[in-house]
Design a protein around this motif. Structure first.
Motif, PDB file in Angstrom:
ATOM      1  N   ILE A 498       0.857  -1.184   0.000  1.00 21.43           N
ATOM      2  CA  ILE A 498       0.000   0.000   0.000  1.00 21.43           C
ATOM      3  C   ILE A 498       0.895   1.237   0.000  1.00 21.43           C
ATOM      4  CG2 ILE A 498      -1.672   1.358   1.307  1.00 21.43           C
ATOM      5  CD1 ILE A 498      -2.999  -1.067   0.284  1.00 21.43           C
ATOM      6  N   VAL A 499       0.691   2.136  -0.955  1.00 17.42           N
ATOM      7  CA  VAL A 499       1.465   3.376  -1.046  1.00 17.42           C
ATOM      8  C   VAL A 499       0.597   4.530  -0.557  1.00 17.42           C
ATOM      9  CG1 VAL A 499       2.831   4.880  -2.545  1.00 17.42           C
ATOM     10  CG2 VAL A 499       2.694   2.425  -3.044  1.00 17.42           C
ATOM     11  N   THR A 500       1.161   5.383   0.288  1.00 19.04           N
ATOM     12  CA  THR A 500       0.408   6.516   0.813  1.00 19.04           C
ATOM     13  C   THR A 500       1.351   7.681   1.079  1.00 19.04           C
ATOM     14  OG1 THR A 500      -1.208   7.181   2.489  1.00 19.04           O
ATOM     15  CG2 THR A 500       0.630   5.830   3.240  1.00 19.04           C
ATOM     16  N   LEU A 501       0.803   8.777   1.553  1.00 17.06           N
ATOM     17  CA  LEU A 501       1.559   9.925   2.018  1.00 17.06           C
ATOM     18  C   LEU A 501       1.302  10.078   3.511  1.00 17.06           C
ATOM     19  CD1 LEU A 501       0.656  12.492  -0.810  1.00 17.06           C
ATOM     20  CD2 LEU A 501       2.626  10.947  -0.727  1.00 17.06           C
ATOM     21  N   ALA A 502       2.187  10.775   4.213  1.00 17.48           N
ATOM     22  CA  ALA A 502       2.051  10.953   5.663  1.00 17.48           C
ATOM     23  C   ALA A 502       1.126  12.133   5.961  1.00 17.48           C
ATOM     24  CB  ALA A 502       3.418  11.153   6.301  1.00 17.48           C
ATOM     25  N   GLU A 503      -0.113  12.007   5.495  1.00 20.51           N
ATOM     26  CA  GLU A 503      -1.121  13.045   5.682  1.00 20.51           C
ATOM     27  C   GLU A 503      -2.455  12.384   5.978  1.00 20.51           C
ATOM     28  OE1 GLU A 503      -1.187  15.465   2.186  1.00 20.51           O
ATOM     29  OE2 GLU A 503       0.983  15.675   2.132  1.00 20.51           O
ATOM     30  N   ALA A 504      -3.373  13.155   6.533  1.00 20.54           N
ATOM     31  CA  ALA A 504      -4.632  12.597   7.025  1.00 20.54           C
ATOM     32  C   ALA A 504      -5.415  11.861   5.942  1.00 20.54           C
ATOM     33  CB  ALA A 504      -5.482  13.705   7.639  1.00 20.54           C
ATOM     34  N   THR A 505      -5.798  12.566   4.885  1.00 23.99           N
ATOM     35  CA  THR A 505      -6.685  11.957   3.892  1.00 23.99           C
ATOM     36  C   THR A 505      -6.042  10.783   3.164  1.00 23.99           C
ATOM     37  OG1 THR A 505      -7.896  14.029   3.603  1.00 23.99           O
ATOM     38  CG2 THR A 505      -8.071  12.410   1.833  1.00 23.99           C
ATOM     39  N   PRO A 506      -4.790  10.881   2.677  1.00 23.05           N
ATOM     40  CA  PRO A 506      -4.187   9.710   2.034  1.00 23.05           C
ATOM     41  C   PRO A 506      -4.113   8.488   2.941  1.00 23.05           C
ATOM     42  CG  PRO A 506      -2.954  11.676   1.460  1.00 23.05           C
ATOM     43  CD  PRO A 506      -3.939  12.082   2.516  1.00 23.05           C
ATOM     44  N   VAL A 507      -3.823   8.676   4.225  1.00 18.74           N
ATOM     45  CA  VAL A 507      -3.759   7.538   5.147  1.00 18.74           C
ATOM     46  C   VAL A 507      -5.151   6.948   5.356  1.00 18.74           C
ATOM     47  CG1 VAL A 507      -3.312   6.843   7.541  1.00 18.74           C
ATOM     48  CG2 VAL A 507      -1.643   8.246   6.309  1.00 18.74           C
ATOM     49  N   LEU A 508      -6.163   7.802   5.553  1.00 15.01           N
ATOM     50  CA  LEU A 508      -7.524   7.311   5.757  1.00 15.01           C
ATOM     51  C   LEU A 508      -8.039   6.586   4.515  1.00 15.01           C
ATOM     52  CD1 LEU A 508      -9.045  10.380   7.634  1.00 15.01           C
ATOM     53  CD2 LEU A 508      -8.438   8.164   8.614  1.00 15.01           C
ATOM     54  N   GLU A 509      -7.742   7.127   3.325  1.00 13.58           N
ATOM     55  CA  GLU A 509      -8.176   6.475   2.091  1.00 13.58           C
ATOM     56  C   GLU A 509      -7.464   5.140   1.905  1.00 13.58           C
ATOM     57  OE1 GLU A 509      -7.653   9.238  -1.111  1.00 13.58           O
ATOM     58  OE2 GLU A 509      -9.628  10.101  -0.821  1.00 13.58           O
ATOM     59  N   ALA A 510      -6.174   5.099   2.247  1.00 14.30           N
ATOM     60  CA  ALA A 510      -5.416   3.856   2.113  1.00 14.30           C
ATOM     61  C   ALA A 510      -5.921   2.802   3.090  1.00 14.30           C
ATOM     62  CB  ALA A 510      -3.932   4.128   2.337  1.00 14.30           C
ATOM     63  N   SER A 511      -6.341   3.223   4.272  1.00 13.39           N
ATOM     64  CA  SER A 511      -6.866   2.254   5.237  1.00 13.39           C
ATOM     65  C   SER A 511      -8.175   1.648   4.734  1.00 13.39           C
ATOM     66  CB  SER A 511      -7.059   2.916   6.603  1.00 13.39           C
ATOM     67  OG  SER A 511      -8.105   3.874   6.581  1.00 13.39           O
ATOM     68  N   ARG A 512      -9.013   2.456   4.082  1.00 11.98           N
ATOM     69  CA  ARG A 512     -10.245   1.924   3.507  1.00 11.98           C
ATOM     70  C   ARG A 512      -9.939   0.966   2.360  1.00 11.98           C
ATOM     71  NH1 ARG A 512     -12.060   7.189   3.489  1.00 11.98           N
ATOM     72  NH2 ARG A 512     -12.230   7.201   1.234  1.00 11.98           N
ATOM     73  N   LEU A 513      -8.927   1.293   1.562  1.00 17.26           N
ATOM     74  CA  LEU A 513      -8.511   0.398   0.480  1.00 17.26           C
ATOM     75  C   LEU A 513      -8.065  -0.942   1.058  1.00 17.26           C
ATOM     76  CD1 LEU A 513      -7.689  -0.309  -2.426  1.00 17.26           C
ATOM     77  CD2 LEU A 513      -5.529   0.895  -2.014  1.00 17.26           C
ATOM     78  N   GLN A 514      -7.309  -0.899   2.147  1.00 21.30           N
ATOM     79  CA  GLN A 514      -6.838  -2.140   2.762  1.00 21.30           C
ATOM     80  C   GLN A 514      -8.008  -2.992   3.247  1.00 21.30           C
ATOM     81  OE1 GLN A 514      -3.045  -2.929   5.110  1.00 21.30           O
ATOM     82  NE2 GLN A 514      -4.431  -2.366   6.743  1.00 21.30           N
ATOM     83  N   GLU A 515      -8.992  -2.371   3.877  1.00 17.70           N
ATOM     84  CA  GLU A 515     -10.166  -3.115   4.333  1.00 17.70           C
ATOM     85  C   GLU A 515     -10.929  -3.690   3.150  1.00 17.70           C
ATOM     86  OE1 GLU A 515     -11.010  -3.970   7.467  1.00 17.70           O
ATOM     87  OE2 GLU A 515      -9.000  -3.142   7.835  1.00 17.70           O
ATOM     88  N   ASP A 516     -10.997  -2.945   2.057  1.00 17.64           N
ATOM     89  CA  ASP A 516     -11.666  -3.401   0.836  1.00 17.64           C
ATOM     90  C   ASP A 516     -10.967  -4.647   0.292  1.00 17.64           C
ATOM     91  OD1 ASP A 516     -13.556  -3.209  -1.193  1.00 17.64           O
ATOM     92  OD2 ASP A 516     -12.262  -1.981  -2.441  1.00 17.64           O
TER      93      ASP A 516
END
Length: 572
Positions: A498-516
């Motif tokens: 999982i690739v993300t940035l150290a910011e609120a929205t990218p981390v939250l979106e990546a966490s939803r992707l992981q659950e998906d």
């Protein structure tokens, strides 16, 4: 260059839609605009329809479903429409009557059909339709601001007459998101009035929020063109995070500044959109006073430097991740994440490092191969291929439409629009990836971007993906299709990063992707935090302070989301 964004009630329409990809600052910009308008004596309603809404965090106020007055801002009201809950209720309305009537696998297929982004958007649109057309609501406010607008694809679906016919519930053709409107026939009149309001430039203005980065600006332009197609012609581009000047001769800061200048210089200032900028700030844009002063901050206020603390736990390097791949012999590697986080550059870096260690590598990407120049060096044991999503979608679409030759013109129009959904591109590209993985003679195959868990389940729900292909092609299912899903689910063969940035929205979106993905029985183990200012160790005050803001998100990834965490510095 462009002027600072400074909202004036006289220049803004009653309805304002803030849109843009995750992490560009839509919510902060919408909140600050709402506060500014209220401070100028207007009655304002701020509505969030973002699945990852942090409206309550930004306003520091418990935002609920019904509009409530925001403390300390006279005339400002806010509410939070939960599109995920709206979609859940909508799905149950559609699927509930069939439980115990149809076979379980048929019900599961229906539920997955209604679990995609299109359904979430339409359910959210259904929720805020009242805010567009009910005069008993609209008459209470001078301006209604929506944090997150529906896409052009969703709005085009709403415009098509066939969207309201029984065709949706009876069609067996292989479209990817077919059916999300089939339970909303009673809303047709309200939806029609809503569409008129959206396309009226005297009533509605689209606020496209972006960052001064080439990929983000290109994404904003795509969204602008898509929404122009359905008549949203009153558009304003807001470039958020503009570094106005430098205080040091720091190499990282100079590169950061020059890259922004280069990206913004390519914007056509003579386009139909008005354009403005918002300053890059080092502090978190939360709380009323922070938002109230953002638009008027002076340069000397932007970089008040604090001491940078250390990380609470050690992180890995990209070399550690590559060594793990070699040790475990995970020959299929996929980088996944939301747009703009650097999936392609991460895939290229991983492929290059594997190649440097003497392994034969096939890197395949949905970005044109020449975009990788300067990232991937020429090497005899590194093969790079590019999959063109447009060509793959065209091929897949032609397959589906050929099978649907008996449809009426209006039904075909709906099917063609449905095939323009994001799921269709994922399905089409997935087929191309499957072929590459199956045929590769290389030690490792590195894939830039894979389908979401929803798309995989959509294809797998009825029986499995190969049934869908058989139905589309009318021929024997390729072994590559049968084998790929089991391969992706096998951690002994595949590594999902999982690739993300150290910011609120990218981390939250990546966490939803992981659950998906976990719903599809695919479990990522490594998270790659890309473009970290903390890891770059810049001495420029505004960048150094922003680096401290990253620490809490790096810690969140380490403690709550990832088995292993890689931190990649912002690169010059």
């Amino acid at each position: 260059m462009f002027e600072r964004f400074n909202p004036s009630p006289e220049a803004l329409t009653p309805f304002l839609f803030f849109t843009g990809k995750g992490g560009v600052g839509k919510t902060s910009t919408a909140c600050a605009t709402a506060i500014s308008l209220a401070d100028q004596g207007k009655n304002v309603l701020l509505v969030s329809t973002d699945p990852a809404s942090n409206l309550q965090d930004v306003l520091e106020f418990n935002v609920q479903r019904d509009p409530k007055a925001v403390p300390a801002v006279e005339g400002l009201y806010a509410c939070n429409i939960d599109p995920e809950e709206a979609a859940r209720m909508y799905r149950e309305k559609m699927v509930g009557p069939y439980r115990g009537v149809l076979p379980d696998d048929a019900v599961a297929s229906m539920e997955e059909q209604l679990s995609g982004a299109c359904t979430v958007e339409i359910a959210a649109f259904d929720e805020f339709t009242t805010l567009l057309v009910d005069t008993s609501v609209t008459s209470q406010y001078d301006h209604i601001l929506f944090d997150t607008a529906p896409t052009g694809h969703t709005l085009r679906l709403l415009q098509l007459p066939t969207a309201w016919s029984s065709y949706l519930t009876s069609s067996t053709h292989g479209a990817s998101c077919l059916g999300p409107l089939s339970g909303l026939q009673e809303k047709k009149t309200a939806y029609s009035e809503s569409m008129k309001a959206l396309s009226d430039p005297e009533k509605t203005q689209l606020m496209l929020v972006t960052r001064p980065e080439s990929s983000a600006i290109a994404e904003a332009q795509r969204a602008a063109n898509e929404l122009l197609e359905i008549g949203m012609v009153n558009q304003h581009l807001i470039i958020n995070g503009w570094l106005e000047a430098l205080k040091t001769d720091d190499a990282v800061a100079k590169a950061f500044y020059n890259r922004q200048q280069d990206a913004v210089s390519k914007i056509d200032e003579n386009s139909s959109k008005s354009i403005s900028i918002l300053p890059f700030v080092s502090h978190s844009l939360t709380g009323i006073e922070s938002l109230r002063t953002w638009f008027s901050l002076q340069q000397e206020e932007l970089g008040l430097q604090n001491e940078t603390p250390s990380l609470p736990a050690p992180v890995h390097s990209i070399d550690d991740y590559v060594d793990s791949l070699i040790a475990k012999n995970q020959r299929v590697i996929m980088t996944m994440g939301k747009g703009g986080v650097g999936k392609t550059s991460m895939a290229a870096s991983i492929a290059a490092k594997l190649s440097e260690k003497g392994h034969s590598v096939h890197l395949t990407t949905t970005d044109p191969a020449d975009h990788l120049s300067g990232v991937v060096a020429n090497a005899a044991n590194l093969h790079v291929s590019s999959i063109d999503p447009k060509k793959e979608v065209e091929r897949y679409t032609n397959q589906v439409l050929t099978e649907a030759a008996e449809l009426s013109d209006s039904e075909r129009e709906y099917l063609e629009e449905d095939l323009r959904s994001p799921c269709t591109e994922e399905i089409a590209v997935f087929q191309a990836f499957a072929s590459i993985v199956a045929q590769s003679v290389h030690d490792f195959v590195v894939i830039d971007t894979a389908p979401t868990g929803h798309t995989l389940l959509l294809l797998d729900a009825a029986q499995s993906y190969h049934k869908e292909v058989e139905r589309m092609n009318g021929q024997k299912t390729p072994d590559s299709i049968k084998q790929l899903l089991p391969t992706l689910r096998d951690p002994l063969q595949t590594s999902i990063a999982i690739v993300t940035l150290a910011e609120a929205t990218p981390v939250l979106e990546a966490s939803r992707l992981q659950e998906d993905l976990k719903r599809a029985r695919i479990v990522p183990s490594w998270w790659l935090i890309n473009q970290s200012l903390f890891a770059a160790d810049s001495k420029e005050p505004v960048l150094a302070n922003r680096a401290t803001e990253e620490i809490k998100w790096i810690d969140t990834v380490q403690r709550k989301l990832a088995n292993e965490t890689v931190l990649i510095p912002w690169h010059i």
